[in-house]
Structure formats: structure tokens, C-alpha cells
Design a protein around this motif. Structure first.
Motif, PDB file in Angstrom:
ATOM      1  N   MET A   1       0.958  -1.044   0.047  1.00  0.00           N
ATOM      2  CA  MET A   1      -0.069   0.069  -0.147  1.00  0.00           C
ATOM      3  C   MET A   1       0.811   1.241  -0.123  1.00  0.00           C
ATOM      4  SD  MET A   1      -3.477  -0.649   2.461  1.00  0.00           S
ATOM      5  CE  MET A   1      -2.427  -0.828   3.989  1.00  0.00           C
ATOM      6  N   PHE A   4      -0.559   4.823  -1.409  1.00  0.00           N
ATOM      7  CA  PHE A   4      -1.477   5.406  -0.315  1.00  0.00           C
ATOM      8  C   PHE A   4      -0.849   6.317   0.690  1.00  0.00           C
ATOM      9  CE2 PHE A   4      -3.552   1.309  -1.652  1.00  0.00           C
ATOM     10  CZ  PHE A   4      -4.547   2.016  -2.460  1.00  0.00           C
ATOM     11  N   GLN A   8      -4.795   7.054   4.578  1.00  0.00           N
ATOM     12  CA  GLN A   8      -5.826   6.164   3.887  1.00  0.00           C
ATOM     13  C   GLN A   8      -5.142   4.737   4.192  1.00  0.00           C
ATOM     14  OE1 GLN A   8      -4.341   7.737  -0.033  1.00  0.00           O
ATOM     15  NE2 GLN A   8      -6.224   9.228  -0.189  1.00  0.00           N
ATOM     16  N   ARG A   9      -3.953   4.550   4.305  1.00  0.00           N
ATOM     17  CA  ARG A   9      -3.350   3.243   4.580  1.00  0.00           C
ATOM     18  C   ARG A   9      -3.911   2.572   5.936  1.00  0.00           C
ATOM     19  NH1 ARG A   9       1.781   5.007   2.921  1.00  0.00           N
ATOM     20  NH2 ARG A   9       2.403   5.781   5.078  1.00  0.00           N
ATOM     21  N   ILE A  12      -7.636   1.987   5.340  1.00  0.00           N
ATOM     22  CA  ILE A  12      -7.614   0.627   4.692  1.00  0.00           C
ATOM     23  C   ILE A  12      -7.529  -0.622   5.346  1.00  0.00           C
ATOM     24  CG2 ILE A  12      -6.590  -0.997   2.873  1.00  0.00           C
ATOM     25  CD1 ILE A  12      -5.952   1.731   1.306  1.00  0.00           C
ATOM     26  N   ILE A 123     -13.980   3.473   3.520  1.00  0.00           N
ATOM     27  CA  ILE A 123     -13.190   3.762   2.375  1.00  0.00           C
ATOM     28  C   ILE A 123     -13.606   4.950   1.519  1.00  0.00           C
ATOM     29  CG2 ILE A 123     -12.479   2.553   0.115  1.00  0.00           C
ATOM     30  CD1 ILE A 123     -11.878   0.020   1.957  1.00  0.00           C
ATOM     31  N   MET A 127     -11.989   8.590   0.559  1.00  0.00           N
ATOM     32  CA  MET A 127     -11.251   8.358  -0.889  1.00  0.00           C
ATOM     33  C   MET A 127     -11.856   8.608  -2.080  1.00  0.00           C
ATOM     34  SD  MET A 127      -8.849   5.025   0.287  1.00  0.00           S
ATOM     35  CE  MET A 127      -8.595   4.735   1.984  1.00  0.00           C
ATOM     36  N   VAL A 131      -8.297   6.198  -6.534  1.00  0.00           N
ATOM     37  CA  VAL A 131      -7.583   5.986  -5.243  1.00  0.00           C
ATOM     38  C   VAL A 131      -8.807   4.862  -4.410  1.00  0.00           C
ATOM     39  CG1 VAL A 131      -6.718   6.515  -3.111  1.00  0.00           C
ATOM     40  CG2 VAL A 131      -6.000   7.841  -4.889  1.00  0.00           C
ATOM     41  N   GLN A 132      -9.870   5.308  -4.694  1.00  0.00           N
ATOM     42  CA  GLN A 132     -10.969   4.598  -3.879  1.00  0.00           C
ATOM     43  C   GLN A 132     -11.206   3.329  -4.732  1.00  0.00           C
ATOM     44  OE1 GLN A 132     -15.621   5.148  -4.718  1.00  0.00           O
ATOM     45  NE2 GLN A 132     -15.121   6.394  -2.905  1.00  0.00           N
ATOM     46  N   ARG A 134      -8.713   1.538  -6.191  1.00  0.00           N
ATOM     47  CA  ARG A 134      -7.618   0.578  -5.637  1.00  0.00           C
ATOM     48  C   ARG A 134      -7.893   0.258  -4.045  1.00  0.00           C
ATOM     49  NH1 ARG A 134      -2.923   3.358  -5.506  1.00  0.00           N
ATOM     50  NH2 ARG A 134      -3.804   5.311  -5.874  1.00  0.00           N
ATOM     51  N   ALA A 135      -8.315   1.173  -3.474  1.00  0.00           N
ATOM     52  CA  ALA A 135      -8.515   0.684  -2.058  1.00  0.00           C
ATOM     53  C   ALA A 135      -9.531  -0.548  -1.991  1.00  0.00           C
ATOM     54  CB  ALA A 135      -9.044   1.867  -1.346  1.00  0.00           C
ATOM     55  N   TRP A 139      -9.324  -4.324  -0.438  1.00  0.00           N
ATOM     56  CA  TRP A 139     -10.393  -4.616   0.449  1.00  0.00           C
ATOM     57  C   TRP A 139     -11.043  -6.096  -0.050  1.00  0.00           C
ATOM     58  CZ3 TRP A 139     -15.698  -5.782  -0.017  1.00  0.00           C
ATOM     59  CH2 TRP A 139     -16.418  -5.915   1.039  1.00  0.00           C
TER      60      TRP A 139
END
Length: 458
Positions: A1, A4, A8-9, A12, A123, A127, A131-132, A134-135, A139
Motif C-alpha cells: 500500500m 496510499f 488512507q493506509r 484500509i 473507504i 477516498m 484511489v478509492q 484501488r482501495a 479490500w
């Protein structure tokens, strides 16, 4: 990650851990079922209820929990869910008889329902854009892994400790997540949105009554009032739930989402594919121990090839689906899995894992790897970002309901006893469900929504 930001990390990590314990507990139990049955009694009916008590409350309350998360704050709801899940897990591990165990499993599912939508909401609230996406991909990967490694972890605990320790696996990640939550400083703005408790009750009672009828029917027959009365009432209550969603100002299940073609057809494919996965997971975990005589760890290891292939292929399949569209992969993947399910018909009384089960697991793992990421992308990609949270919650609910219903029907599918003939019957039904999933995807999913949009612009 690494790509991020620190906040954000953290988000997540919290979201992954919260959902991980929920999905892990849905599958880790499969290899523990024979040990539970030996100690507490009850046969296949108890085994079905141990699985479905959890899935009933998880499936029925996950949409309600999404609304509660919006109304009262995601961090608060997640903290309550984690604590409740931990307490319920302790109650399951200490259960002295099947009734207490089943009640505690239902409470576990209710607590788990608080975790999945609130984790996704964290999330989507923190985000945006790629970015959202990828997050959500991270997940999805970890929650899928939880479902696949669960049988292996469960087998190790059953063989070397006790089936009771299977339900204590979550204590450490829950404790870690509570610490991480205390470090998360987000401005919470509860929406004050009205929570439709009546809809939640209608959904839970409707599903519960239908599942009761399906599980108990092989023992009593459809002619018994103990079966057809709750079955009929359950169908009526669930129908009332769906009707209420059309008229409610704050629906738990926005029916308008199903007017989006890829979302509607994608969820129908999800229903068939995840029903097949739940059926296969149950019968593999139980039959390899009770029928083939393998220890629990070996039964858990049986599905390890699927996990390895998911790790190696899934991300590439997601990239291919982004390039060529999800339709091809959502069709080919389930059909390949169906071939793997048919290969389980080679299992015989003279059991040999390496020649009779392993090849089928490899083929099914390849098909699953081609299916999951494109399926998720097709469903979430069809809905605008503002509704991505509820879209994911709906898809998760559909997957859980699929597993709930097929496990409730296992006695009927296997003919009352999970012997070799019953195992073969389950393999055929699994293959049929997967073929339906592939056909539905081919008919309903557009080849590539991005290409169609470009064509419309030209």
C-alpha cells in the motif's frame, strides 16, 4: 500500500481487518462441522444450522447496518460491531450444546453485519476516484482470501487444539483493530438519516422462516404444518420487505439500482456463482473428513490450490477485464469452474486426493480467479461513486443469501446423508449453478461499458 497516504493506509487496514474477521468466520467453520457434530450431536441438521444461523443474521441485517452506519457514525458502529463480534465468538467457543451454539452464531452474524458496510463506508468516505477503486480492490482481495484460507486455519485448530478454538481466531485481529480505530481521527458527521427498522425486521424474519422450512423439511416433509406454515409466512414477509422498498423514503435496498443492466445481471450471476461456492465449500469440508477419512487440516488444505491461483491470477484478470470488458471473463470463469465441479465425480470409495480432488481444485481455482475481480468491477463499475457503498453492500448481501439458501437445501441435494452418492449429487448441482452463472453473464453483461460509451459519443 505504498502509493496510499498514511491516513488512507490506516483506513484500509481498519476496513480490511473488520471485514476479514466477518468473512473468515463464514468459512472457517466448514472443516469444524464434523468435530462439532461428534461432540454436541445433531448430525447434518445441526451442521446446517451452525452455518446458516450466522448467514441468516449477516445476510438479513447487512443492508440495515449500512443505514445505521450512515445515521450514527461509521467509527462508532464499527467499534460496537467489533466488541459484539468478539463477545459472541467467546460465547460460541464456550457453547455447551447445539442450541446455545446456534444462538451465539446468530449473534455473531448480527455483529458481523455491522462491520462490512461500515468498513466499506470508511473507504468511500475518505477516498475518491482511482484511489478509492484501488482501495476497494485491496479490500476485495483480502476478504476473498479470508474465505479461501478459512478452511485451512480451521483444520489446523481442529486437529491440534479443539474446534472451539476455531472461533477464537478473531480475538487478536479484533483487538488490533480496536487499537487502530482509537488512532483514527476522522470528523464524524452522522446524517441523522431515518433508519427503517421495520424493513430490517421483515427481511430477517422472512429469510429466517424460509431457511427454517428448507432445513427441517427433509425430516418432517412439506405436508407438515411445522414446515409449510413458517415457509409460507417467510415468503410473505420477504415479499412485504421487497414491496416496502419501493414505497419507503429511506429504502434499505434501493430497487432503482436494479434498473442498471450490469448491476442487475451481475448480481444474478453472483447469486448462482456464490451458491455454488458455498455448496462446494460445505461438502468438501465435511465429506473429506466424514467420507474419505482425512484429518481436518488435510481437508482444509484441499482448497489451498484455489487460494494460490487467486493470488497469482486474480489481479491480472482484473486488468484484462478492464481492457476487454468483464463479460468474457464472467462467462468463461464460471464455465471453467463447472468443469472442475464435474471432475469431482471421479471421487470414489478408493479415495485418492492427488488424482481425484486436486485436479478439480486447480481447475475450479483457475475459473474462480478469472471470475471474482471482473464480477466486482462489473457491478461496482455500473453504479456511480455516490452509491458505491450501497452497491457493494447489496452485492455482499446477495452473495451471503446465496450461500444461506443453498446450505439450507443441502439435505435435499445430497439425499439426507453426505455419503459418496450425496457428494456426487452436490458436485452435479454445483456444476449446474456455475453454468447458470456463466450463461447469465453472457446474456446480461455488456461486452465493455467503456467502449459503448465511446461509441455513443461518436
Amino acid at each position: 500500500m505504498a502509493s496510499f497516504a498514511p491516513l488512507q493506509r490506516l483506513v484500509i487496514a481498519i476496513a480490511v481487518l473488520a471485514s476479514f474477521v466477518t468473512f473468515l468466520d463464514g468459512t472457517v467453520v466448514n472443516v469444524a462441522l464434523p468435530a462439532i457434530s461428534r461432540e454436541l450431536g445433531g448430525g447434518i441438521t445441526t451442521q446446517q444450522w451452525v452455518v446458516d444461523a450466522y448467514l441468516i443474521t449477516l445476510s438479513a441485517l447487512i443492508l440495515l447496518a449500512g443505514t445505521v452506519s450512515d445515521a450514527y457514525g461509521r467509527v462508532l458502529v464499527m467499534r460496537i460491531g467489533l466488541i459484539a463480534f468478539g463477545v459472541a465468538s467467546l460465547a460460541v467457543a464456550a457453547a455447551p450444546d447445539p442450541l446455545v451454539l446456534i444462538i451465539a452464531r446468530a449473534l455473531q452474524g448480527a455483529a458481523g453485519a455491522l462491520l462490512v458496510p461500515s468498513s466499506l463506508a470508511l473507504i468511500t468516505a475518505t477516498m475518491r476516484a482511482d484511489v478509492q477503486s484501488r482501495a476497494i480492490g485491496v479490500w476485495t482481495a483480502f476478504t476473498t482470501a479470508a474465505q479461501l484460507v478459512g478452511p485451512l486455519l480451521g483444520g489446523l485448530f481442529v486437529d491440534f487444539l479443539s474446534w472451539r478454538f476455531v472461533f477464537l481466531i478473531n480475538v487478536i485481529p479484533i483487538a488490533v483493530n480496536l487499537v487502530l480505530l482509537s488512532r483514527l481521527k476522522l470528523p464524524e458527521h452522522p446524517s441523522g438519516r431515518r433508519v427503517d427498522w421495520w424493513s430490517g425486521a421483515l427481511c430477517a424474519l422472512g429469510l429466517g422462516a424460509v431457511v427454517f422450512a428448507l432445513i427441517e423439511q427433509p425430516l418432517r416433509g412439506w405436508g407438515s404444518p411445522v414446515i409449510w406454515v413458517p415457509g409460507t409466512v417467510g415468503v410473505v414477509l420477504f415479499g412485504a420487505f421487497l414491496w416496502r422498498q419501493k414505497s419507503s423514503t429511506s429504502p434499505l435496498l434501493p430497487m432503482s439500482l436494479f434498473r442498471v443492466r450490469d448491476f442487475a445481471w451481475g448480481n444474478l450471476a453472483t447469486l448462482f456463482v456464490y451458491a455454488a461456492l458455498s455448496l462446494n465449500g460445505f461438502v468438501i469440508g465435511v465429506y473429506l473428513q466424514q467420507g474419505a477419512g482425512l484429518p481436518a487440516t488435510a481437508a482444509g488444505l484441499a482448497s489451498l490450490p484455489m487460494t494460490i491461483l487467486m493470488i497469482l491470477v486474480s489481479s491480472r484478470a482484473g486488468a484484462w477485464a478492464g481492457r476487454f470488458g468483464p463479460r468474457l471473463f464472467m462467462t468463461a470463469g464460471p464455465l471453467i469452474m463447472a468443469v472442475g465441479a464435474v471432475m469431482l465425480l471421479f471421487v470414489s470409495e478408493d479415495f485418492d486426493y492427488w488424482w481425484q480432488v486436486l485436479p478439480a481444485m486447480i481447475v475450479m481455482g483457475l475459473g474462480l480467479s478469472l471470475t471474482v475481480a471482473p464480477l466486482t468491477a462489473a457491478i461496482l463499475g455500473a453504479i456511480d461513486e455516490a452509491h458505491s457503498g450501497i452497491a457493494s453492500a447489496v452485492n455482499n448481501a446477495v452473495a451471503r443469501v446465496a450461500g444461506l439458501l443453498v446450505v439450507a437445501m443441502i439435505s435435499t441435494i445430497v439425499g439426507g446423508t453426505l455419503n459418496l452418492a450425496g457428494f456426487h449429487s452436490a458436485a452435479v448441482v454445483t456444476a449446474a449453478l456455475l453454468v447458470l452463472g456463466g450463461v447469465v453473464s453472457w446474456i446480461g453483461i455488456r461486452r465493455n461499458p467503456a467502449e459503448e460509451a465511446d461509441a455513443a459519443d461518436r
